[in-house]
Design a protein around this motif. Structure first.
Motif, PDB file in Angstrom:
ATOM      1  N   MET C  96       8.864  -8.885  54.648  1.00 46.15           N
ATOM      2  CA  MET C  96       8.924  -9.472  55.991  1.00 46.15           C
ATOM      3  C   MET C  96       7.524  -9.798  56.491  1.00 46.15           C
ATOM      4  SD  MET C  96      12.049  -7.604  57.988  1.00 46.15           S
ATOM      5  CE  MET C  96      11.020  -6.397  58.722  1.00 46.15           C
ATOM      6  N   ALA C  97       6.645  -8.810  56.413  1.00 44.26           N
ATOM      7  CA  ALA C  97       5.294  -9.037  56.914  1.00 44.26           C
ATOM      8  C   ALA C  97       4.591 -10.103  56.089  1.00 44.26           C
ATOM      9  CB  ALA C  97       4.510  -7.735  56.899  1.00 44.26           C
ATOM     10  N   GLY C  98       4.808 -10.077  54.773  1.00 46.58           N
ATOM     11  CA  GLY C  98       4.163 -11.054  53.917  1.00 46.58           C
ATOM     12  C   GLY C  98       4.580 -12.472  54.255  1.00 46.58           C
ATOM     13  N   TYR C  99       5.845 -12.646  54.551  1.00 47.48           N
ATOM     14  CA  TYR C  99       6.327 -13.970  54.934  1.00 47.48           C
ATOM     15  C   TYR C  99       5.658 -14.414  56.218  1.00 47.48           C
ATOM     16  CZ  TYR C  99       9.412 -17.627  56.619  1.00 47.48           C
ATOM     17  OH  TYR C  99       9.899 -18.810  57.111  1.00 47.48           O
ATOM     18  N   ALA C 100       5.624 -13.511  57.181  1.00 46.30           N
ATOM     19  CA  ALA C 100       5.036 -13.884  58.469  1.00 46.30           C
ATOM     20  C   ALA C 100       3.569 -14.263  58.294  1.00 46.30           C
ATOM     21  CB  ALA C 100       5.175 -12.728  59.448  1.00 46.30           C
TER      22      ALA C 100
END
Lengths: 298, 430, 280
Positions: C96-100
């Motif tokens: 999730m954080a990587g996508y953001a």
């Protein structure tokens, strides 16, 4: 012209909300699990820990004075550096050599690769146990095979090398795999062109392989250097408490564990850790500077 | 990828089922007991099961080795989750008592009519706080003896140890074995700096000094008497296994591999040697004495044995204080103590049950340990925070330096002075 | 011409010799471990190292002895659960954080990412005492949750996945937006599945390092029925000290499961580790 701007703002706000929702678990986690503890440790280093964590006394810089003046701490830092001096260069060079070999289209490379990577999947605790037995002065395999009585892990001048060897043994496979992946990204045309120009294998290696591999090499050196500076398991499992080589081999993290947990002196242990942290930050800084000079990015 | 996921999920389910199954078969609650000696686990579990038969509460005994035991107990004390019942030791019990970490037993003792006079007074005193509250019941006591390998003595033609041996006699015998056995890699004796209670402490006392003075506030190890005692240790080391060898392989392992003629050991270790492959060759003799006044016989004060008494205690915040107290009282009752001795676990904390122990090992004569009761006995040296000096004197900067080169008397004398300083500094910091 | 071929063949032979030599060095400790585990103390200490077939046969009972006195099944279970949950947590939060970080724009992005980067550079020992105190105050000592605690989020994983997402083609998102997907759907249905190799990579990396972790399980799970393989081994060494055959037997029992898994899935392992390094 007002309409498009409002749309952008709404879309942008929507994106921002989603993004923050996505990063929130990680960021909160990092703050609670990492940043807050880091600050706590720094604070704790200014206290003298009481029995069982009760009655901690503020002592200001006393722990640091003791740590910075302690021969034991500096010796253990030096021990750790000595270990890194063995593990990193040898681990990198041998792994590079093996990677170059395995990158050629030879038969049986996958078998070799499996074998070389094997130590990497083993818990250091178990690895240390086995090597401790191998190194045994009286009955270990090494002394038996070479008909010697060398005190591999009890000789203060030798023990750090012996432990370094275990470190290299464990890490060759990992480094090698990363090198192979890096090697495979180098286009074959470079080598063909060089061969046409008459360059030998070794010349090709130094003029083409090494520079183009430098990002990978840098990554490996950086991670392994930090990993080596924080070594703990090997010394903890291989060296007995009454081992005469202990003082000349124990790593700084070992010292930290000893003070913080075995001796229950968490304040002092925290101060020891801070010394390591500062040292690693200095090294990281130096490495970042060197990266600009040495690493060749496409 | 899918394959991995499927495999992992299946494993997880299986594990979960297994965990569920074992949980279902357990009783309402279990009393968790921590000890550090694996040799005693079987015997104590048998006694605990007897108690379970009466009380209906299962007991689970777990062994945590000595080095980790205190780290983990302290961690538990700080984090609030100690084992329900555990052993206490002279090294640390004062600290635990001062910080109210142990369950107070006075009321239970009064209510159940436990007769404290049955136990060894020194041990009771150890576990009684200055305000008179009792926090642990004496579990046992132990003594030290000399262990020798008959086969090795026969092979090199050396006469067996007798109960009249001085340390000099031991030295002579070890010397013969060391010289004759050099080709086979056999040593006369073996002792590491960590063999304190079962080893060199006893020589210090035999020669007239004390590792910790009676008031627990000082030491005389750096005195002339202390140096004389440690010099005798040094002499013995010259005919023994090198320190690096015992550090790497351990005196017990070396002995059980028939590489050492003699070692000194405590009564808590008998089981390990009784069960060893070559136990038929192993014999126990009385701990040698120091003929300080040179009159050829053992006078009062020339032969000491260390003795220690562990205690059974409960955590101050255990969820089941009544059951824990009951279990502790059972462990320390006459019947259980007798059983403990009969099973050869250790000698009793209750006075006068030595015979049961002497007979617990058919085929192996362990009377040397019960004979030790007639020696002068000193309690295992302790202060409020014993580990603070006990470990450092065994390491570099302490006696470890002298152990490296037994041929040099000056090293040992310096080590005694260093030890004196280390102990005094540690006591001052308490 | 011929000398070139001969030279090539010679260098090939030399290469093979070196490879075989190093393979030997890699394997000898394992072989020695297994052989010692099958001997008695006496035989292990006998001076002849090639004492492979002792007079009384191989002592498989060493394994039985260790298995009985130490509940290995529980150690396997605890280790497996810890690895599993660490991997799940790492993959979830990091993806999730990587996508953001990799694909979205939002205020404060650089500052937050700096937090991620800086954490990767700090040695973990500085976290350990307060983490331990937190876990014990929460009553999570001797639990699997306690074991997983430091691995609930991962800066390294976030960085890895961010790079992975950045590498995906830009048009994908625009196409999805035109189709009317909101960001969440874009992420779930399109972007995340495309980062499979990075996720596998992260999973393997996390699993491996969780398996090898010694200090944390040692201090958090002090009871033998709640601890992991690595910490359990350390305890066993303290207990059996110098009884080498027993210790080697316990080392074998501790290592065998992971080795078996590795040999079966070696391709994934090696690729996973390679990708994790290569992407950075």
């Amino acid at each position: 012209m007002a309409k498009p701007r409002k749309k952008r703002t709404a879309a942008a706000r929507n994106e921002a909300i989603w993004a923050w929702a996505f990063i929130l678990p990680t960021i909160i986690g990092l703050i609670i699990l990492n940043y807050y503890p880091a600050v706590e440790t720094v604070i704790q280093s200014f206290y003298k820990t009481g029995d069982f964590g009760l009655g901690n006394k503020w002592v200001g810089l006393a722990n640091y004075q003791k740590v910075l003046g302690s021969e034991e701490v500096w010796q253990s830092l030096w021990n750790t550096i000595k270990y890194a001096i063995i593990e990193v260069p040898f681990g990198v060079c041998i792994a590079l050599l093996l990677a170059v070999f395995l990158n050629k289209k030879l038969k049986g490379t996958s078998v070799f690769r499996t074998i070389f990577f094997l130590p990497m999947v083993c818990a250091p605790a178990a690895v240390a146990m086995v090597w401790r037995w191998l190194y045994n002065q009286q009955f270990g395999l090494l002394n038996n095979v070479f008909h010697t009585q060398i005190a591999w892990i009890s000789d203060p001048n030798l023990a750090w090398i012996s432990i370094g060897i275990i470190g290299v043994w464990s890490v060759i496979g990992y480094n090698m795999v990363l090198f192979i992946s890096g090697l495979q990204e180098i286009p074959g045309d470079y080598y063909e062109a060089a061969a046409i120009d008459g360059a030998t294998g070794i010349k090709q290696f130094f003029k083409i392989t090494v520079p183009l591999l430098s990002p990978t090499t840098f990554f490996i050196v950086q991670t392994r250097l930090i990993g080596a500076l924080t070594v703990f398991d090997l010394m903890f499992m291989v060296l007995d408490k009454t081992n005469v080589a202990l003082k000349k081999t124990q790593s700084i993290v070992y010292l930290f564990y000893d003070y913080a947990f075995t001796k229950s002196n968490k304040g002092y242990g925290a101060a020891v850790v801070m010394v390591l942290v500062v040292f690693i930050m200095i090294i990281t800084f130096i490495l970042q500077r060197l990266e600009k000079k040495l690493v060749f990015y496409n | 990828m899918k394959r991995i996921l499927a495999l992992v999920l299946t494993l997880m389910m299986v594990m979960g089922l297994m965990g569920g199954m074992t949980a279902a078969s357990a009783a309402d609650f279990t009393i968790n007991v921590n000890i550090w000696d694996s040799n005693q686990q079987a015997g104590l579990q048998a006694i605990a099961d007897d108690w379970t038969a009466i009380s209906g509460v299962p007991v689970k005994i777990e062994v945590v080795n000595w080095d980790s035991y205190w780290t983990l107990l302290a961690a538990g004390a700080q984090g609030g989750k100690m084992p329900d019942v555990f052993w206490t030791h002279s090294n640390t019990v004062q600290m635990y008592m001062d910080n109210d970490l142990l369950l107070k037993l006075n009321d239970y003792i009064a209510k159940d009519g436990v007769d404290m006079s049955l136990y060894y007074e020194d041990i009771v005193a150890l576990y009684t706080r200055s305000d008179g509250n009792i926090y642990a019941l004496p579990k046992d006591h132990d003594t030290i003896a000399l262990l020798y390998n008959k086969a090795i003595f026969d092979k090199y033609g050396v006469a067996y140890p007798t109960d009249d041996w001085t340390w000099e006699d031991m030295y002579e015998a070890a010397k013969k074995i060391q010289e004759a056995g050099a080709a086979d890699g056999v040593y006369g004796m073996a002792m590491n700096t960590s063999n304190n209670q079962d080893g060199w402490y006893n020589l210090v006392y035999d020669y007239g000094a004390q590792v910790i003075t009676d008031d627990h506030k000082g030491t005389t190890i750096g005195s002339d008497a202390g140096k004389a005692g440690m010099d005798m240790v040094r002499k013995l080391l010259t005919v023994g296994a090198p320190q690096s060898v015992v550090a790497e392989t351990g005196t017990d392992s070396l002995f059980q591999s028939d590489k050492v003629g003699m070692i000194t050991q405590g009564s808590w270790m008998i089981n390990s040697f009784y069960k060893a492959e070559h136990h038929a060759d192993y014999c126990w003799a009385a701990l040698p004495y120091a003929d300080v006044n040179g009159n050829g016989q053992c006078d009062d004060g020339e032969r000491w044995s260390c003795y220690n008494g562990l205690g059974w205690a409960a955590a101050f915040n255990t969820e089941h204080p009544d059951e824990c107290a009951s279990l502790i009282e059972y462990f320390c009752s006459v019947d259980a103590q007798k059983k403990q001795a009969e099973l050869g676990v250790t000698m009793a904390g209750i006075k006068g049950i030595s015979d049961e122990f002497a007979n617990a090992f058919p085929g192996m004569d362990v009377s040397a340990f019960t004979k030790a009761e007639s020696f002068k006995l000193y309690f295992r040296p302790y202060t409020r925070n014993t580990v603070a000096w006990e470990d450092p004197i065994q390491q570099a900067g302490g006696f470890l330096d002298a152990w490296q080169n037994p041929a040099d008397p000056a090293l040992m004398a310096t080590a005694c002075e260093n030890a004196q300083r280390i102990i005094e500094e540690a006591i001052a910091a308490e | 011409m011929e000398s070139a071929i001969a030279r090539a063949r010679l260098s090939k032979t030399v290469i093979y010799i070196i490879l075989i030599l190093f393979s030997f060095i890699m394997i000898v400790p394992f072989a020695w471990m297994i052989l010692t585990a099958l001997k008695t103390n006496q035989e292990a200490i006998s001076v002849d190292p090639f004492y492979i077939f002792p007079a009384n046969g191989w002592h498989w009972d060493n394994f039985g002895k260790v298995w009985e006195s130490y509940n290995f099944l529980v150690l396997y279970k605890n280790t497996l659960l810890m690895i599993l949950f660490r991997v799940i947590c790492a993959c979830l939060t990091a993806t999730m954080a990587g996508y953001a970080f990799g694909r979205l724009r939002f205020p404060g992005k650089n500052l937050m990412f700096a937090l991620v980067l800086v954490q990767m550079m700090i040695p973990s020992q500085i976290f350990i005492i307060p983490q331990y105190l937190m876990v014990s105050k929460l009553g999570l000592l001797n639990t699997v949750t306690g074991l997983v605690f430091p691995g609930l989020v991962t800066a390294f994983g976030t960085y890895l996945l961010k790079t992975g997402y950045q590498g995906l083609p830009k048009d994908l998102e625009e196409a999805a937006a035109i189709d009317g997907c909101n960001i969440g759907q874009r992420f779930l249905r399109i972007m995340m599945p495309l980062t499979r190799s990075s996720m596998v990579s992260l999973g393997i990396f996390t699993a491996l390092f969780a398996f090898k972790d010694l200090m944390w399980p040692m201090i958090v799970c002090t009871r033998a029925d709640t601890t992991t393989l690595a910490a359990g081994l350390a305890k066993m060494q303290g207990q059996y000290g110098n009884d080498y055959p027993t210790m080697m037997a316990s080392a074998v029992l501790a290592l065998v499961p992971m080795i078996v898994i590795y040999v079966i899935f070696q391709k994934q392992f090696v690729e996973g580790i390679a990708t994790s390094g290569g992407k950075l």
